[in-house]
Write an enzyme that holds these catalytic residues in place. Structure first.
Site, PDB file in Angstrom:
ATOM      1  N   HIS A   1      38.915  13.615  39.838  1.00 19.39           N
ATOM      2  CA  HIS A   1      39.364  12.218  39.677  1.00 19.39           C
ATOM      3  C   HIS A   1      40.451  11.852  38.875  1.00 19.39           C
ATOM      4  O   HIS A   1      41.619  11.450  39.068  1.00 19.39           O
ATOM      5  CB  HIS A   1      38.301  11.358  39.426  1.00 19.39           C
ATOM      6  CG  HIS A   1      36.955  11.461  40.076  1.00 19.39           C
ATOM      7  ND1 HIS A   1      36.607  10.765  41.479  1.00 19.39           N
ATOM      8  CD2 HIS A   1      35.582  11.987  39.832  1.00 19.39           C
ATOM      9  CE1 HIS A   1      35.585  11.292  41.856  1.00 19.39           C
ATOM     10  NE2 HIS A   1      35.017  11.819  40.900  1.00 19.39           N
TER      11      HIS A   1
HETATM   12  C1  BDR Z   1      35.296   8.162  37.499  1.00 19.97           C
HETATM   13  O1  BDR Z   1      34.277   7.763  36.928  1.00 19.97           O
HETATM   14  C2  BDR Z   1      33.767   8.842  35.698  1.00 19.97           C
HETATM   15  O2  BDR Z   1      32.690   9.157  35.841  1.00 19.97           O
HETATM   16  C3  BDR Z   1      34.992   9.770  35.861  1.00 19.97           C
HETATM   17  O3  BDR Z   1      35.267  10.077  34.522  1.00 19.97           O
HETATM   18  C4  BDR Z   1      36.088   9.085  36.681  1.00 19.97           C
HETATM   19  O4  BDR Z   1      36.859   8.306  35.776  1.00 19.97           O
HETATM   20  C5  BDR Z   1      35.080   8.640  39.156  1.00 19.97           C
HETATM   21  O5  BDR Z   1      34.382   7.553  39.670  1.00 19.97           O
END
Ligand code: BDR
Ligand code: CA
Length: 310
Positions: free
Chosen positions: A239
């Protein structure tokens, strides 16, 4: 800009994929990492800040300023994701402490100061709950004119969420901040699950990283322990690294210009991000397609993953 590089301020809740995003920001030639701000999210602020400093030191960049930010969302109690990132947030990876002290200013102050010092130049890349950015907007209402762009990892616009069927984690944790940011005139590119669920590190690649010597590749191996060895998942979504990559190479994604509304209620849809066309609502760019192969090449080459995984 320094030497044609894009100045980036990275706002993180480190976090396994945040750690990889920091590594990518340090490794991309096109990026000048001007500072990192921390926020509570995946784990508590104490851990996200300590993790951030340790990761920078591990990667040979302890001098990059780190400013500590908000310890909880604007309105709601903090909800963390330790089951995803491990108890302290780095998935079992434990690099040594940084020798460099924290910045004396808070994260929202650091954001405002950085934008004022280099008006129109700095790209903010926000990959945690948006609390720091919402507070910075309150401190400096001219922020939308002072930043070059804001790339946000957050939202699930045309796909299901990852915390609830409606909501993605970063928006779910602090929907009031996300709504304030989305209502603002900040020039935002949203990188949501619509595109981040198309980019992943595979278990097979991670297994081969046992032989890695490069610090970034060893970091990937280290932070993957909780997900691959303990939770037994087959792939880890990238992500936050995708948001950093888009800040450097906007053509990696195809976006739609649209208004964005966020559910700030107490019901089952809390934290939902919606594409809306409404007169008077500012327009943002929402990523709906990604060149996953181009991102994969860029990520693996920058973090030296292909040398041992190829
Ligand atoms: C996002 O949520 C967090 O757990 C990760 O670091 C990322 O930024 C994904 O939904
Ligand atoms: Ca994050």
């Amino acid at each position: 800009m320094s030497g044609g590089r894009i100045p980036i301020l990275l706002d993180v809740d480190t976090g396994v994929d945040d750690a990889m995003a920091i590594a990518l920001a340090l490794r991309l030639d096109a990026v000048e990492l001007v500072g990192v701000t921390t926020v509570a999210g995946n784990v508590t602020l104490e851990h996200t800040t300590e993790n951030t400093r340790r990761v920078l030191a591990w990667l040979g960049a302890p001098e990059i300023p780190v400013a500590r930010g908000m310890s909880r969302p604007l309105v709601r109690p903090l909800r963390t994701a330790a089951w995803v990132h491990g108890d302290t947030g780095l998935g079992g990876f434990a690099p040594p402490p940084s020798p460099v002290p924290l910045s004396p200013v808070t994260a929202p102050e650091f954001m405002v100061r950085t934008a004022r010092e280099r008006p129109g130049e700095v790209v903010f890349v926000c990959v945690g709950p948006l609390t720091n950015l919402a507070v910075a907007l309150g401190l400096e209402p001219d922020l939308p004119r002072l930043v070059r762009r804001v790339v946000i990892m957050g939202g699930a616009f045309t796909v299901p969420g990852n915390v609830t069927p409606a909501a993605e984690f970063n928006v779910y944790v602090d929907p009031e901040s996300a709504a304030a940011v989305a209502r603002s005139a900040l020039p935002i590119t949203f990188i949501g699950l619509d595109v981040t669920h198309q980019v992943a590190l595979l278990r097979t690649e991670w297994e081969r990283l046992g032989a890695a010597t490069d610090p970034a590749a060893r970091l990937v191996r280290g932070v993957g322990q909780h997900s691959f060895a303990r939770r037994g998942i087959d792939q880890m979504h990238l992500h936050d690294p995708l948001a950093v990559a888009v800040a450097a190479c906007p053509n990696l994604v195809r976006t739609r210009a649209t208004g964005v509304a966020i559910d700030t209620g107490l019901g089952a849809r809390a934290g939902e991000t919606m594409l809306v066309e409404r007169p008077g609502l500012p327009t943002h760019d929402v990523a709906l397609e990604v060149d996953a192969a181009a991102f994969g090449t860029l990520f693996r080459s920058a973090l030296r993953l292909e040398v041992v995984a190829g």
